[in-house]
Write an enzyme that holds these catalytic residues in place. Structure first.
Site, PDB file in Angstrom:
ATOM      1  N   CYS A  65       0.884  -1.173   0.000  1.00 57.07           N
ATOM      2  CA  CYS A  65       0.000   0.000   0.000  1.00 57.07           C
ATOM      3  C   CYS A  65       0.916   1.215   0.000  1.00 57.07           C
ATOM      4  O   CYS A  65       2.134   1.067  -0.171  1.00 57.07           O
ATOM      5  CB  CYS A  65      -1.004  -0.021   1.153  1.00 57.07           C
ATOM      6  SG  CYS A  65      -0.333   0.123   2.811  1.00 57.07           S
ATOM      7  N   HIS A 133      15.582 -17.062  18.855  1.00 59.00           N
ATOM      8  CA  HIS A 133      14.483 -16.394  18.151  1.00 59.00           C
ATOM      9  C   HIS A 133      13.243 -17.291  18.101  1.00 59.00           C
ATOM     10  O   HIS A 133      12.118 -16.800  18.129  1.00 59.00           O
ATOM     11  CB  HIS A 133      14.922 -16.002  16.743  1.00 59.00           C
ATOM     12  CG  HIS A 133      16.125 -15.127  16.745  1.00 59.00           C
ATOM     13  ND1 HIS A 133      16.125 -13.872  17.310  1.00 59.00           N
ATOM     14  CD2 HIS A 133      17.396 -15.337  16.305  1.00 59.00           C
ATOM     15  CE1 HIS A 133      17.334 -13.342  17.202  1.00 59.00           C
ATOM     16  NE2 HIS A 133      18.126 -14.216  16.600  1.00 59.00           N
TER      17      HIS A 133
HETATM   18  C1  RB5 Z   1      -4.461   5.058   0.734  1.00 56.14           C
HETATM   19  O1  RB5 Z   1      -4.788   6.394   0.577  1.00 56.14           O
HETATM   20  C2  RB5 Z   1      -3.423   4.896   1.824  1.00 56.14           C
HETATM   21  O2  RB5 Z   1      -3.979   5.252   3.053  1.00 56.14           O
HETATM   22  C3  RB5 Z   1      -2.920   3.456   1.857  1.00 56.14           C
HETATM   23  O3  RB5 Z   1      -2.310   3.153   0.647  1.00 56.14           O
HETATM   24  C4  RB5 Z   1      -1.912   3.128   2.937  1.00 56.14           C
HETATM   25  O4  RB5 Z   1      -0.815   3.972   2.888  1.00 56.14           O
HETATM   26  C5  RB5 Z   1      -2.488   2.969   4.289  1.00 56.14           C
HETATM   27  O5  RB5 Z   1      -1.821   2.607   5.241  1.00 56.14           O
END
Ligand code: RB5
Length: 158
Positions: A65, A133
């Site tokens: 993300c 670990h």
């Molecule tokens: C999307 O706008 C953004 O919030 C997502 O890609 C991520 O960075 C969230 O943690």
């Protein structure tokens, strides 16, 4: 190796590039989307990949993300997942050697393609060191076993 991957819209392009790398390396890839730059919600994808890994359907997962934060926060809600948000080769390597991370979370807005490719290669190739670990990771697993519900009936919590 069976690898489950997924992204939101911010990670879509990085996911596509890394998918090509994984296939080139001979990985058996399941892609949970997203499949365009259209905005979507990262938890839907993180949970799908998390369930694949926790159930044993996939050996490893990779999530993308913008920051990697939403994916890592969400994936770690699935019992049996050890999702590591990494920003460089060292954290990618240590997440395997010390934490036996089974999901790699990548910040698509913050890490360039060349570095991301080497992080993924390193993460896939690096083994868990075990030893002290294993005792520490075992404490996480024991907490999950005694305090959380398994993600699905077939999940083996190791
Ligand atoms: C999307 O706008 C953004 O919030 C997502 O890609 C991520 O960075 C969230 O943690």
């Amino acid at each position: 190796m069976k690898i489950s991957i997924g992204s939101d819209h911010r990670g879509y392009e990085a996911k596509e590039r890394i998918k090509a790398l994984l296939q080139q390396l001979g990985g058996d890839v399941t892609d949970h989307g997203t499949s365009s730059r259209q905005a979507c919600d990262y938890p839907d994808v993180a949970l799908a990949v998390g369930r694949d890994v926790a159930s044993g359907e996939a050996e490893r997962g990779i999530l993308f993300c913008g920051t990697g934060l939403g994916m890592s926060i969400t994936a770690n809600k699935v019992s049996g997942v050890r999702a590591a948000l990494c920003h460089d080769e060292l954290t990618a390597q240590l997440s395997r050697r010390h934490n036996n991370a089974n999901i790699l979370c990548l910040p698509a807005d913050l890490v360039g393609d060349a570095l991301m490719q080497s992080m993924v290669r390193t993460w896939l190739e690096t083994e868990f060191e075990g030893g002290r670990h294993a005792r520490r990771v075992g404490k996480i697993t024991e907490y999950e076993r005694t305090h959380t519900a398994p993600c699905c009936p077939e999940a083996e919590r190791t």
